[in-house]
Scaffold this active site. Structure first.
Site, PDB file in Angstrom:
ATOM      1  N   ARG A  55       0.813  -1.236   0.000  1.00  0.00           N
ATOM      2  CA  ARG A  55       0.000   0.000   0.000  1.00  0.00           C
ATOM      3  C   ARG A  55       0.838   1.274   0.000  1.00  0.00           C
ATOM      4  NH1 ARG A  55      -2.848  -3.231   3.467  1.00  0.00           N
ATOM      5  NH2 ARG A  55      -4.660  -4.173   2.462  1.00  0.00           N
ATOM      6  N   LYS A  68       3.611  11.411 -11.074  1.00  0.00           N
ATOM      7  CA  LYS A  68       2.787  10.557 -11.939  1.00  0.00           C
ATOM      8  C   LYS A  68       3.570   9.283 -12.204  1.00  0.00           C
ATOM      9  CE  LYS A  68      -0.103  13.718 -14.607  1.00  0.00           C
ATOM     10  NZ  LYS A  68      -0.480  14.095 -15.998  1.00  0.00           N
ATOM     11  N   GLU A 120      10.629  18.789 -24.518  1.00  0.00           N
ATOM     12  CA  GLU A 120       9.953  19.117 -23.252  1.00  0.00           C
ATOM     13  C   GLU A 120      10.539  20.408 -22.666  1.00  0.00           C
ATOM     14  OE1 GLU A 120       7.351  17.353 -22.467  1.00  0.00           O
ATOM     15  OE2 GLU A 120       7.665  15.340 -23.287  1.00  0.00           O
ATOM     16  N   LYS A 138       8.136  23.148 -13.376  1.00  0.00           N
ATOM     17  CA  LYS A 138       7.272  21.997 -13.118  1.00  0.00           C
ATOM     18  C   LYS A 138       6.898  21.929 -11.649  1.00  0.00           C
ATOM     19  CE  LYS A 138       5.934  17.358 -14.067  1.00  0.00           C
ATOM     20  NZ  LYS A 138       6.101  16.133 -14.864  1.00  0.00           N
ATOM     21  N   GLU A 197      -3.825  17.432 -11.326  1.00  0.00           N
ATOM     22  CA  GLU A 197      -4.275  17.857 -12.652  1.00  0.00           C
ATOM     23  C   GLU A 197      -5.767  18.137 -12.726  1.00  0.00           C
ATOM     24  OE1 GLU A 197      -2.179  16.021 -15.969  1.00  0.00           O
ATOM     25  OE2 GLU A 197      -3.870  16.445 -17.280  1.00  0.00           O
ATOM     26  N   ARG A 237      -2.168  22.106 -14.250  1.00  0.00           N
ATOM     27  CA  ARG A 237      -1.191  21.066 -14.612  1.00  0.00           C
ATOM     28  C   ARG A 237      -1.422  20.584 -16.050  1.00  0.00           C
ATOM     29  NH1 ARG A 237       1.344  16.051 -10.957  1.00  0.00           N
ATOM     30  NH2 ARG A 237       2.736  15.363 -12.606  1.00  0.00           N
ATOM     31  N   ASN A 277       0.475  19.435 -20.936  1.00  0.00           N
ATOM     32  CA  ASN A 277       0.128  18.590 -22.079  1.00  0.00           C
ATOM     33  C   ASN A 277       0.238  19.337 -23.408  1.00  0.00           C
ATOM     34  OD1 ASN A 277      -0.501  16.416 -20.368  1.00  0.00           O
ATOM     35  ND2 ASN A 277      -2.536  17.267 -19.993  1.00  0.00           N
ATOM     36  N   HIS A 306       0.887  17.660 -26.678  1.00  0.00           N
ATOM     37  CA  HIS A 306       0.829  16.225 -26.411  1.00  0.00           C
ATOM     38  C   HIS A 306      -0.373  15.520 -27.025  1.00  0.00           C
ATOM     39  CE1 HIS A 306       4.221  16.886 -23.841  1.00  0.00           C
ATOM     40  NE2 HIS A 306       4.241  15.641 -23.433  1.00  0.00           N
ATOM     41  N   HIS A 362       0.565  12.491 -29.048  1.00  0.00           N
ATOM     42  CA  HIS A 362       0.104  11.135 -28.723  1.00  0.00           C
ATOM     43  C   HIS A 362      -0.585  10.493 -29.919  1.00  0.00           C
ATOM     44  CE1 HIS A 362       0.039  12.076 -24.130  1.00  0.00           C
ATOM     45  NE2 HIS A 362       1.209  11.594 -24.506  1.00  0.00           N
ATOM     46  N   HIS A 417       8.754   9.897 -28.299  1.00  0.00           N
ATOM     47  CA  HIS A 417       7.743  10.764 -27.690  1.00  0.00           C
ATOM     48  C   HIS A 417       8.074  12.252 -27.894  1.00  0.00           C
ATOM     49  CE1 HIS A 417       4.907  12.326 -24.760  1.00  0.00           C
ATOM     50  NE2 HIS A 417       5.901  12.930 -24.146  1.00  0.00           N
TER      51      HIS A 417
HETATM   52  N1  LIG Z   1       5.551  10.438 -15.116  1.00  0.00           N
HETATM   53  C1  LIG Z   1       5.528  11.499 -15.894  1.00  0.00           C
HETATM   54  O1  LIG Z   1       5.140  12.590 -15.478  1.00  0.00           O
HETATM   55  C2  LIG Z   1       6.020  11.364 -17.294  1.00  0.00           C
HETATM   56  C3  LIG Z   1       6.251  12.507 -18.057  1.00  0.00           C
HETATM   57  C4  LIG Z   1       6.773  12.351 -19.340  1.00  0.00           C
HETATM   58  C5  LIG Z   1       7.051  11.085 -19.835  1.00  0.00           C
HETATM   59  N2  LIG Z   1       6.800   9.989 -19.058  1.00  0.00           N
HETATM   60  C6  LIG Z   1       7.119   8.634 -19.553  1.00  0.00           C
HETATM   61  O2  LIG Z   1       8.526   8.557 -19.729  1.00  0.00           O
HETATM   62  C7  LIG Z   1       8.812   7.580 -20.727  1.00  0.00           C
HETATM   63  C8  LIG Z   1       9.836   8.159 -21.683  1.00  0.00           C
HETATM   64  O3  LIG Z   1      11.016   8.425 -20.949  1.00  0.00           O
HETATM   65  P1  LIG Z   1      12.449   8.530 -21.653  1.00  0.00           P
HETATM   66  O4  LIG Z   1      12.349   9.421 -22.813  1.00  0.00           O
HETATM   67  O5  LIG Z   1      13.423   8.814 -20.587  1.00  0.00           O
HETATM   68  O6  LIG Z   1      12.617   7.073 -22.274  1.00  0.00           O
HETATM   69  P2  LIG Z   1      13.392   5.749 -21.766  1.00  0.00           P
HETATM   70  O7  LIG Z   1      13.254   5.568 -20.326  1.00  0.00           O
HETATM   71  O8  LIG Z   1      12.920   4.651 -22.640  1.00  0.00           O
HETATM   72  O9  LIG Z   1      14.907   6.099 -22.122  1.00  0.00           O
HETATM   73  C9  LIG Z   1      15.291   6.251 -23.471  1.00  0.00           C
HETATM   74  C10 LIG Z   1      16.443   5.310 -23.845  1.00  0.00           C
HETATM   75  O10 LIG Z   1      17.669   5.815 -23.321  1.00  0.00           O
HETATM   76  C11 LIG Z   1      18.319   4.833 -22.517  1.00  0.00           C
HETATM   77  N3  LIG Z   1      19.079   5.563 -21.509  1.00  0.00           N
HETATM   78  C12 LIG Z   1      18.608   6.120 -20.377  1.00  0.00           C
HETATM   79  N4  LIG Z   1      19.563   6.826 -19.775  1.00  0.00           N
HETATM   80  C13 LIG Z   1      20.681   6.708 -20.532  1.00  0.00           C
HETATM   81  C14 LIG Z   1      21.991   7.229 -20.427  1.00  0.00           C
HETATM   82  N5  LIG Z   1      22.333   8.065 -19.463  1.00  0.00           N
HETATM   83  N6  LIG Z   1      22.899   6.885 -21.367  1.00  0.00           N
HETATM   84  C15 LIG Z   1      22.530   6.080 -22.401  1.00  0.00           C
HETATM   85  N7  LIG Z   1      21.298   5.579 -22.567  1.00  0.00           N
HETATM   86  C16 LIG Z   1      20.385   5.893 -21.639  1.00  0.00           C
HETATM   87  C17 LIG Z   1      17.189   3.996 -22.022  1.00  0.00           C
HETATM   88  O11 LIG Z   1      17.629   2.755 -21.545  1.00  0.00           O
HETATM   89  C18 LIG Z   1      16.305   3.922 -23.259  1.00  0.00           C
HETATM   90  O12 LIG Z   1      16.814   2.986 -24.168  1.00  0.00           O
HETATM   91  C19 LIG Z   1       7.498   7.244 -21.396  1.00  0.00           C
HETATM   92  O13 LIG Z   1       7.085   5.972 -20.961  1.00  0.00           O
HETATM   93  C20 LIG Z   1       6.545   8.319 -20.895  1.00  0.00           C
HETATM   94  O14 LIG Z   1       5.213   7.865 -20.782  1.00  0.00           O
HETATM   95  C21 LIG Z   1       6.302  10.111 -17.816  1.00  0.00           C
HETATM   96 ZN   LIG Z   2       5.919  14.565 -22.711  1.00  0.00          ZN
END
Ligand SMILES: NC(=O)c1ccc[n+]([C@@H]2O[C@H](COP(=O)([O-])OP(=O)(O)OC[C@H]3O[C@@H](n4cnc5c(N)ncnc54)[C@H](O)[C@@H]3O)[C@@H](O)[C@H]2O)c1
Ligand SMILES: [Zn+2]
Length: 364
Positions: free
Chosen positions: A118, A140, A182, A224, A234, A238, A242, A245, A249, A262
């Site tokens: 939990r 999130k 971003e 942020k 949100e 907040r 988006n 987005h 998306h 993305h």
């Molecule tokens: N929680 C939130 O508020 C929020 C906001 C935006 C995006 N997201 C989520 O985040 C995800 C996208 O995140 P991302 O863009 O970081 O993608 P990711 O986590 O897939 O990382 C991108 C790639 O880079 C690699 N990598 C990471 N750090 C590295 C480093 N220092 N050196 C070399 N390679 C490295 C990873 O292993 C992966 O292959 C999506 O699933 C999205 O939905 C969440």
């Molecule tokens: Zn985003």
């Protein structure tokens, strides 16, 4: 080192930003209430940074779990692997989970922490630009479902975010550009001066100047943090985060999440949202030109991929989470630094934008 605080009463936490922070022995121990830490990472990031992360928790009993890399693993099966490790290792409620990686690892680990017994503590150790400026902050968490992205999740704030800018040195070029989308977004929705600063500093960001990266990450986290502090769940502002987005998306979904990253899709989406704002007479032409110039400087696309039909984009946008009374809520611009969430735009003008804003390939 720079510090930004997310003010959420008893759940407030610091974001620590700086070069080489992960190598400071024991620096994360103050953020661990109990004795045990389980670091969750993936098979791409762990070989690069797990050792440093273990050092950062020196003084605590720390173990690790390495998951397969990739968005396709951000699902309930992988989440179960985290629970299996916690249960097999007899981890109790005093345990802290640590997410070492990009947004995928952060979202998965945060959700595991939200649900295990939990709710247990977790800390974020983001290693992508996108994670350092966006996903690691704000609480999130969640996983994807075959029916859609991030459909299962929870709000669960970390105890601390530590963004070591040195980890960005190994980030693939394309991932860096995706993160820049971003960064640009924050300037557009909330801070025109920051946008102007980015116009000057984009070449330094592209060449990964540590000081400039650190300054940009700090400003994004401040923006942020203040948005999240004002509207954690949100219900209002907040939603400005988006921006671009809903369009983005739709592009990602149309490509079955195997096409553009993305951030690339969001870059295109911001151009499309800006064009709609321009066509509605909300946004001045000079601002619109600056936005396209900025996206080009960041190496991001300025329209949707030609191979995706306008009708498909329209249909995908209509099935977005943000639909209200049959109309999709969109974030539109009044000027650079000033955005608004609205249901009030002519469908005909949106259709025009979906037809017109197209690019054949990603920028080289
Ligand atoms: N929680 C939130 O508020 C929020 C906001 C935006 C995006 N997201 C989520 O985040 C995800 C996208 O995140 P991302 O863009 O970081 O993608 P990711 O986590 O897939 O990382 C991108 C790639 O880079 C690699 N990598 C990471 N750090 C590295 C480093 N220092 N050196 C070399 N390679 C490295 C990873 O292993 C992966 O292959 C999506 O699933 C999205 O939905 C969440
Ligand atoms: Zn985003």
């Amino acid at each position: 080192m720079r510090q930004v605080d997310v003010e959420l009463g008893a759940r407030s936490y610091p974001i620590l930003i700086g070069e080489g922070l992960l190598s400071r022995a024991g620096c994360l121990a103050p953020y661990v209430a109990g004795e045990r830490v389980l670091i969750v990472s993936n098979d791409r990031v762990a070989p690069l940074y797990l050792e440093q992360a273990l050092t950062a928790f020196a003084g605590k009993a720390t173990a690790s779990l390495v998951l397969p890399d990739g968005e396709s693993h951000k699902n309930l099966d992988t989440l179960s692997r985290i629970f299996d490790a916690l249960i097999q290792g007899r981890y109790d409620r005093g345990t802290t989970l640590a997410a070492l990686g990009g947004g995928v690892i952060g979202d998965l680990t945060g959700f595991a922490a939200a649900a295990y017994q939990r709710g247990i503590d977790f800390v974020q150790l983001p290693t992508t630009l996108l994670a350092q400026v966006d996903s690691s902050v704000g609480g999130k968490t969640g996983v994807n479902h075959p029916g859609g992205k991030n459909l299962i999740g929870a709000f669960h704030q970390p105890r601390c975010v530590l963004a070591d800018t040195r980890t960005l040195a190994t980030l693939p070029e394309r991932e860096l550009r995706a993160g820049l989308a971003e960064v640009i977004k924050y300037g557009l929705i909330a801070d025109g001066d920051f946008f102007a600063w980015l116009e000057t500093n984009m070449p330094a960001l592209r060449s990964r100047s540590p000081e400039v990266l650190e300054a940009a990450i700090e400003r994004c986290c401040q923006l942020k943090a203040s948005i999240v502090a004002a509207d954690e769940r949100e219900q209002g502002m907040r939603a400005l985060l988006n921006f671009g987005h809903t369009f983005g998306h739709a592009i990602e979904a149309a490509q079955h999440y195997r096409g553009w990253l993305h951030g690339e899709a969001v870059g295109a989406g911001m151009a499309m949202a800006a064009r709609l704002s321009l066509r509605m007479g909300r946004l001045a032409e000079v601002d619109y030109r600056r936005i396209l110039g900025m996206l080009a400087a960041a190496g991001l696309p300025q329209g949707a991929p030609v191979e995706v039909a306008a009708a498909e984009l329209r249909q995908r946008m209509a099935s977005d989470k943000k639909v209200e009374r049959g109309q999709v809520r969109l974030v539109l611009l009044n000027r650079i630094g000033d955005a608004e969430v609205t249901l009030d735009y002519p469908q005909g003008k949106l259709d025009e934008v979906l037809r017109v804003d197209r690019v054949a390939t990603l920028p080289a």
